[in-house]
Design an enzyme around this catalytic site. Structure first.
Site, PDB file in Angstrom:
ATOM      1  N   SER A 103       4.003  -2.192  10.126  1.00  0.00           N
ATOM      2  CA  SER A 103       5.639  -2.475  10.383  1.00  0.00           C
ATOM      3  C   SER A 103       6.177  -3.913  10.128  1.00  0.00           C
ATOM      4  CB  SER A 103       6.006  -1.877  11.851  1.00  0.00           C
ATOM      5  OG  SER A 103       5.558  -0.489  12.118  1.00  0.00           O
TER       6      SER A 103
ATOM      7  N   LYS B 106       0.138   4.361  -0.250  1.00  0.00           N
ATOM      8  CA  LYS B 106      -0.473   5.356   0.437  1.00  0.00           C
ATOM      9  C   LYS B 106      -0.136   6.688  -0.271  1.00  0.00           C
ATOM     10  CE  LYS B 106       0.142   3.132   4.936  1.00  0.00           C
ATOM     11  NZ  LYS B 106       0.251   3.065   6.252  1.00  0.00           N
TER      12      LYS B 106
ATOM     13  N   ASN C 282       0.646  -1.092  -0.076  1.00  0.00           N
ATOM     14  CA  ASN C 282       0.022  -0.046   0.071  1.00  0.00           C
ATOM     15  C   ASN C 282       1.138   1.024  -0.146  1.00  0.00           C
ATOM     16  OD1 ASN C 282      -1.642   2.075   0.711  1.00  0.00           O
ATOM     17  ND2 ASN C 282      -2.451   1.488   2.690  1.00  0.00           N
TER      18      ASN C 282
ATOM     19  N   GLY D 149       3.018   1.976  10.889  1.00  0.00           N
ATOM     20  CA  GLY D 149       3.961   3.054  10.479  1.00  0.00           C
ATOM     21  C   GLY D 149       4.522   3.443  11.821  1.00  0.00           C
TER      22      GLY D 149
ATOM     23  N   GLU E  82      -6.446   4.234   8.457  1.00  0.00           N
ATOM     24  CA  GLU E  82      -6.291   5.547   8.027  1.00  0.00           C
ATOM     25  C   GLU E  82      -7.771   6.123   7.425  1.00  0.00           C
ATOM     26  OE1 GLU E  82      -2.599   5.165   5.761  1.00  0.00           O
ATOM     27  OE2 GLU E  82      -1.865   4.552   7.887  1.00  0.00           O
TER      28      GLU E  82
ATOM     29  N   HIS F 102      -9.162   0.292   5.297  1.00  0.00           N
ATOM     30  CA  HIS F 102      -7.729   0.715   6.060  1.00  0.00           C
ATOM     31  C   HIS F 102      -8.090   1.755   7.279  1.00  0.00           C
ATOM     32  CE1 HIS F 102      -3.593   2.324   6.746  1.00  0.00           C
ATOM     33  NE2 HIS F 102      -3.266   0.913   5.977  1.00  0.00           N
TER      34      HIS F 102
ATOM     35  N   GLU G 163      -4.459  -5.374  10.576  1.00  0.00           N
ATOM     36  CA  GLU G 163      -3.599  -4.407  10.709  1.00  0.00           C
ATOM     37  C   GLU G 163      -3.864  -3.679  12.267  1.00  0.00           C
ATOM     38  OE1 GLU G 163      -1.888  -3.273   6.663  1.00  0.00           O
ATOM     39  OE2 GLU G 163      -3.675  -1.862   7.157  1.00  0.00           O
TER      40      GLU G 163
END
Ligand code: PGA
Length: 250
Positions: free
Chosen positions: A213, A12, A10, A173, A97, A95, A167
């Site tokens: 990560s 992003k 991904n 991240g 985010e 996702h 996730e």
């Protein structure tokens, strides 16, 4: 195991068109002998250019999101038809985010999931708990709810086109990875939910990726876990040098 490993990147909101094309070219070369399932999800603005590069390769083209609606007055949104028009084969939905920065809820994500599947796209549905939820002992419950609500109304036949990505939000991240055992426990719990919603064969077949990560240094012990069938990679997916080793671990 029977399930194929599926490694996806991904990208992003990173890389301009030229950089995206360059990375895609590098990956086509690096992965051409790879044995697993691969997908890259560039930004919307790079999809068209990357599509030309990976056409005919063993890498699937993914998008990072799409609109709940098919067309009309939805300023700034991108429709399923626009994605298909560019050759997109997979869409990442839900996702964290999108959930946490843009306020997408399970109902909205479910609408997208159903639309994408109805239009023949594969779906990579992301689920995962926040740190607060994990510390309150609610990781499994949150993932169960996101799975059940995200997949509500999805037929057993369509489950062949669905991948799940666990996730943990606190691992995305941040450099913090869930321990392989913690991740495995959630993956097993989610697979049980799929068995309950559908049947054991569907649960055995569904690919559940880990994301958060994941990198060359930790991917092997994660991928060694019984119910971890691949990875959805952010940061380490932005370079051939870090993505290729993950893709080729198995
Ligand atoms: P990360 O992102 O690998 O940079 O933690 C994973 C993701 O958000 O898919």
């Amino acid at each position: 195991m029977g399930r194929q490993y599926y490694i996806a990147a991904n990208w992003k909101m990173n890389m301009l068109k030229g950089e995206s094309v360059e990375l895609a070219q590098g990956l086509v070369k690096a992965l051409k002998d790879g044995k697993n399932k691969y997908m890259i999800a560039p930004s919307f603005t790079s999809l068209d250019a990357v599509a030309q590069v990976i056409k005919g390769s063993n890498i699937l083209l993914g998008a990072q999101n799409m609109c709940t609606e098919e067309k009309g007055a939805y300023t700034g949104e991108v429709s399923v038809h626009m994605l298909k028009d560019l050759g997109v084969q997979v869409v990442i939905l839900g996702h964290s985010e999108r959930r946490h920065i843009y306020g997408e809820d399970n109902e909205m994500i479910n609408k997208k999931v159903k639309l994408a599947l109805a239009e023949g796209l594969e779906v990579d549905l992301c689920i995962g708990e926040t740190l607060e939820e994990r510390e309150a002992g609610k990781a499994d419950a949150v993932c169960e709810e996101q799975t059940r609500k995200g997949l509500a109304g999805v037929s057993k036949a369509d489950m062949a086109k669905v991948t799940l990505a666990y996730e943990p939000v606190w691992a995305i991240g941040t450099g913090k990875t869930a321990t392989p055992e913690d991740a495995q426990a959630v993956h097993a719990a989610v697979r049980k939910v799929i068995a309950d919603m559908y049947d054991q064969a569907t649960a055995d077949a569904v690919i559940i990726q880990y994301g958060g990560s994941m990198k060359p240094a930790n991917c092997q012990e994660l991928l060694n876990q019984k119910d971890i069938d691949g990875g959805l990679i952010g940061g380490a997916g932005l370079k051939v040098e870090t993505f290729e080793p993950i893709c080729k671990t198995y």
